[in-house]
Design an enzyme around this catalytic site. Sequence first.
Site, mmCIF file in Angstrom:
data_model
loop_
_atom_site.group_PDB
_atom_site.id
_atom_site.type_symbol
_atom_site.label_atom_id
_atom_site.label_comp_id
_atom_site.label_asym_id
_atom_site.label_seq_id
_atom_site.Cartn_x
_atom_site.Cartn_y
_atom_site.Cartn_z
ATOM 1 N N THR A 1 -16.132 25.404 3.259
ATOM 2 C CA THR A 1 -15.252 26.522 2.887
ATOM 3 C C THR A 1 -13.942 26.026 2.302
ATOM 4 O OG1 THR A 1 -14.279 26.571 5.079
ATOM 5 C CG2 THR A 1 -16.202 27.954 4.720
ATOM 6 N N ARG A 2 -13.517 24.869 2.744
ATOM 7 C CA ARG A 2 -12.265 24.252 2.306
ATOM 8 C C ARG A 2 -11.061 25.192 2.435
ATOM 9 N NH1 ARG A 2 -12.219 22.441 -3.020
ATOM 10 N NH2 ARG A 2 -13.878 23.872 -3.569
ATOM 11 N N LYS B 1 -5.336 29.900 4.046
ATOM 12 C CA LYS B 1 -4.749 28.945 3.099
ATOM 13 C C LYS B 1 -5.781 27.846 2.876
ATOM 14 C CE LYS B 1 -2.507 25.195 5.560
ATOM 15 N NZ LYS B 1 -3.013 25.265 6.927
ATOM 16 N N THR C 1 -13.548 23.704 7.110
ATOM 17 C CA THR C 1 -14.785 22.942 6.973
ATOM 18 C C THR C 1 -14.859 22.416 5.558
ATOM 19 O OG1 THR C 1 -16.172 24.718 6.135
ATOM 20 C CG2 THR C 1 -15.969 24.550 8.541
ATOM 21 N N ALA C 2 -15.664 21.403 5.416
ATOM 22 C CA ALA C 2 -15.791 20.789 4.092
ATOM 23 C C ALA C 2 -16.394 21.792 3.105
ATOM 24 C CB ALA C 2 -16.658 19.541 4.172
ATOM 25 N N ASP D 1 0.850 -1.182 0.000
ATOM 26 C CA ASP D 1 0.000 0.000 0.000
ATOM 27 C C ASP D 1 0.883 1.227 0.000
ATOM 28 O OD1 ASP D 1 -2.633 -0.785 -0.112
ATOM 29 O OD2 ASP D 1 -2.605 -1.453 1.977
ATOM 30 N N ASP E 1 -3.478 25.226 12.917
ATOM 31 C CA ASP E 1 -3.917 24.043 12.150
ATOM 32 C C ASP E 1 -3.168 22.822 12.679
ATOM 33 O OD1 ASP E 1 -4.524 22.112 10.355
ATOM 34 O OD2 ASP E 1 -3.939 23.232 8.563
#
EC number: 7.2.2.6
Lengths: 678, 569
Positions: A377-378, A391, A374-375, A305, A342
């Site tokens: 605003t990314r 960023k 957030t998913a 993998d 972050d």
Amino acid sequence: MSKAHKAQSLLDPGILRPAVVDAFRKLDPRLLLRNPVIFVTEMVAVVVTLLFLRDLAANPGEASFSGQIAAWLWFTVLFATFAEAIAEGRGRAQADSLKKTKSELVARRLKADGVTETIAAPDLKVGDVVVVSAGELIPGDGEVIEGVASVNESAITGESAPVIRESGGDRSAVTGGTQVLSDEIRIRITVAPGSSFVDRMIALIEGAQRQKTPNEIALSILLSGLTLIFLFVCVAIWGLAGYSGTVISVTVLAALLVTLIPTTIGGLLSAIGIAGMDRLVRFNVIATSGRAVEAAGDVDTLLLDKTGTITFGNRMASDFLAAPGVTPAELAEAALIASLSDETPEGRSVVALATGDFGIAMPEARFDAVIGFTAETRLSGVDIGPRRLRKGAVDAVLKFAGLAEQDAPAEFRRAVEQIARSGGTPLAVADGTRLLGAIHLKDVVKPGIKERFAALRAMGIRTVMVTGDNPVTAAAIASEAGVDDYLAQATPEDKLAYIRREQQGGRLIAMCGDGTNDAPALAQADVGVAMQTGTQAAREAANMVDLDSSPTKLIEIVEIGKQLLMTRGSLTTFSIANDVAKYFAIIPALFVATYPTLGALNIMGLASPQSAILSAVIFNALIIVALIPLALKGVSYRPSGAAALLRRNLLVYGLGGLVLPFAGIKIIDLAVSALHLV
Amino acid sequence: MTLIGWLQISLLFLAVLLVIKPLGLYMAKVFSGERHLLSPVLARGERGLYRLAGIDADKEQSWRAYVTAMLMFSLMGFLALYAILRLQAYLPLNSQGFAGMAPDLAFNTAVSFVTNTNWQNYGGETTLSHFSQMAGLTVQNFLSAATGIALAVAFTRAFARSKVTTLGNFWVDVTRATLYVLLPLSIIVALAFVAMGLPQTLDASVTATTLEGANQMISLGPVASQEAIKQLGTNGGGFFNVNAAHPFENPTAWSNYLNIFAMLSISSALVYAFGEMVGHRRQGWALISAMAVLLVAGVAVTYWAEAQGNPILTSLGVDPSLGNMEGKEIRFGQAMTALYAAVTTGLSDGGVNGMHGSFTGLGGLVPMFLIQLGEVLPGGVGSGLYGMLVFALLSVFVAGLMVGRTPEFLGKKIEGREMKFAMLAVLVLPLAILGFTAVSAMLPLAVASIGTAGPHGLSEILYAYTSAAGNNGSAFGGLSGNTPWYNTTLGLAMLLGRFAYVVPVMAIAGSLAAKVKAPGSAGTFPTDGPLFVGLLVGIILILGGLQFFPALALGPIADHLAMLAGQTF
């Protein structure tokens, strides 16, 4: 536990003492029947002992010689059983502690009416549901059907950090004997007590249910065949000597037979096998059968993998590409500040890159606002006074900065495009409406992995990278890591199909996996290694379980398999090559009375016929003891091509086996005659 | 030893080397069923033969069926030959009026020719009618050789194929071996022999008057035709009792050359054909190299030992400059006798042009030991190839583990089943040789047949069973073998050496054919380089040495050391 185990030396009295006792217990001919060469040796020892007793009574002059021969024949057998006992002893301490945990297990079984009853763990049946709360030990192997808990699996893995087990998904499997640290879970027992993971581990470590592996069987046949041939030879000598007018004593013929049959490899064969398994255990890998360990040595193709094996598994910042009019330092600083809060590995890697390669000083972390990812605003970032540093995904940041895609500077667009083409992920950085530049996030290939693949290639093993990435990304990483092939956007079905295709072509495949959807491929692969953290289905399908759950372990497993086979081959070659010298010791000794000119064959110049025979027998016994450490440690192994390995081993064990006994027998003969033993 | 001697030896090996490739390629085509040189001429005849015999040439056989067919074929051959020998008095072409052979001798002789051994407990010119020689012995010379080739070809297919249960069709292989290989080559060689002066006639004898005025009857017969297949098929049974030392069997240095060349050619070329058929020519050359190394060493030791001469004779005033000439023909000399002796025993030919028993102890040890190594240098037609492959499997198994993989040869894994049958096969030679020798050495009835006392007498017995079990057929000389004991036990040794060996070998073939042929890689044991050749040579020598060293020590080695010490028995 595993650390302590690693430190055990060969001469640990804790192992030696019980091994000596065991060596005597193993003299039982019924046990020795499994090992024809040593069995024959024991029978011969019995006969010579009887002759010694007869000599004592009827022919005291000969008794000293036949007594010594008998003693050394018994030593030969004992040394062989001792080798096996010591190999077994090394795993015994570990097995004992596992057994102790197991014997104390109790279960709270959930009855149909919802009430729990307390029963002994061995009374559990498959399908029973048990409740385990914080502080309790899990009574048997099963699957979490309700709840989530942190579990301490150190009893099995030696790893003290707790792991999360929860119902559903890929982390639902629990192992009996491990301890729940928090919360309460309900577990459905999936494995009958007695065949659980811990039971298998104990059996394996103790070598109790050790079955001969295919290659071991084949080798035993060769050794039995050779034993039979030498039996003919010795019986024939008796007849031939009769013609020549020599009467050969049975003691001498027995001595000749035992020195000729391959006692060295015969005595060490099972110790080599047990030690090989033990080496795996010390690498924290549990194999369900010795067959799998052998197969590991034969593997032609490794299916690895990408994530976690070849790359670190997280994309990491590797470069800052500033927009026109922005200095790299300015971009780096902005990215650094934006990432301070972050906590994802990606965020931390941006910090590391900025403070490391770009030498930006760590700023004070005082923000007016922290904007999380957030998913929708990314993007993420911070507000410090007037600065609104962000960023995130390129389109999201452009939107934040109020730029249409075509309005972004051409240089920036080219940089973004280039990052994508090289298989990386571009992030954009902006300060309010000002676009600062791009961050190159890439899958970082582990250092040293390329060299390992090169070593594998030299050993004739192909590496294939399996990844869910698109072909462009996959190709880029494949070439960077130096794998031979890759399987992009791979589904479990693709993996299975790939394995079948390779097997059709006569290749042996090894792979590792952890998810339930890996199970069919794990079962199909010749060597399937499941992660201990994986699902029950994966662990059932695989023939090895890696307790450390480290995907690179596959490479070590292959090396252990190869080392096991090499040790067997080397000692077999050594054992057979030894016979030449023994002939030159014994044949002239046997016949020199009849044909004095045959003394010319006594090229070692051994003192007398009797001392020559005794020396050969002593050498034959001592060489077994001398080689026990080698049998347990395995011959030294450096990854290289077969031709180089063969040349080296043939030189050391073939030529060495031819020459060494000449010197050994001569030295023993000097000692024997100095001590006036005969 | 002389330079000329070595040049003669080298030239012969060079000539054989030149013929290996073309003949090997031709045979590979023949046995793969491809079009070849002779298909336009003989293919129709071949199909006609199958129609006549009711054989479906396209139907392949499993190893069991193949072996069963071979065993039936050999049994029929034995019965037919036995009947001819017993009944020759009632059969045509018996102008000398020879009686039928005694049962034990007929058994021994029939077994001998069916097993490609050609041990001769009879004197050809004084016992056998032309019919027995031609329709009996010569026919078996062809068929036993063709059987060997067929078996080797079937074994080859086991390596060439992947995951199949069949090895080919025995009847087809045996027909092709006879029709396309043995027959055409025999015709050429027989004509060459006739040109060199070998008789080819149905006349029984001519009578000559000697200088002293006495009448001498000189035996004649169809010598050239039998001689050709005797060598090409590595049979070795001569028309005359003294075999190729007889001036009508082997009149000149040239005929001697052709004899040796014919012996070596097919056996060596078959190894090349093996490489070609398994798609690995280098492998063929590697096996040929291992054979050549041991064979040349055998020639060198014999030549050296014989050239040293016999110190006992020297002390009696015999000129030592020619070496030990006892039992040798002056027209061949040391080099060509040593070469013939090593080649005839390295192969399972068994023809002789000198008496091995008259060699020095060491010189006589070599031919004996070359047979004991398993008749693989390059061995009998076919039997040498499959014998060598068994050794290759053993070598790969013992040493192959040293590279850290399950041993494999040409992509086929060598596992328990193969090992079991390989060991069964390997057991046959020591069992038959040492067993019968030890029993005979203790049996007064058997010891009574020996011609010399002391270690040399033991050598005579040892050589006889070695030659029989190895299906060689050469005799040491000195032993009066035509007794019920030797006729029977030597016959049994021959049967064991041929059939008890080949049945397990074919079981290996069946097992290997069913396996996947795995592709090689850098991790696979390399079996086509000098390292493997060295290993193979080592394994053959050690295995052979370990089995027979004690017996050799009491026979030829003691003999030689006694000779050096001036001791006689």
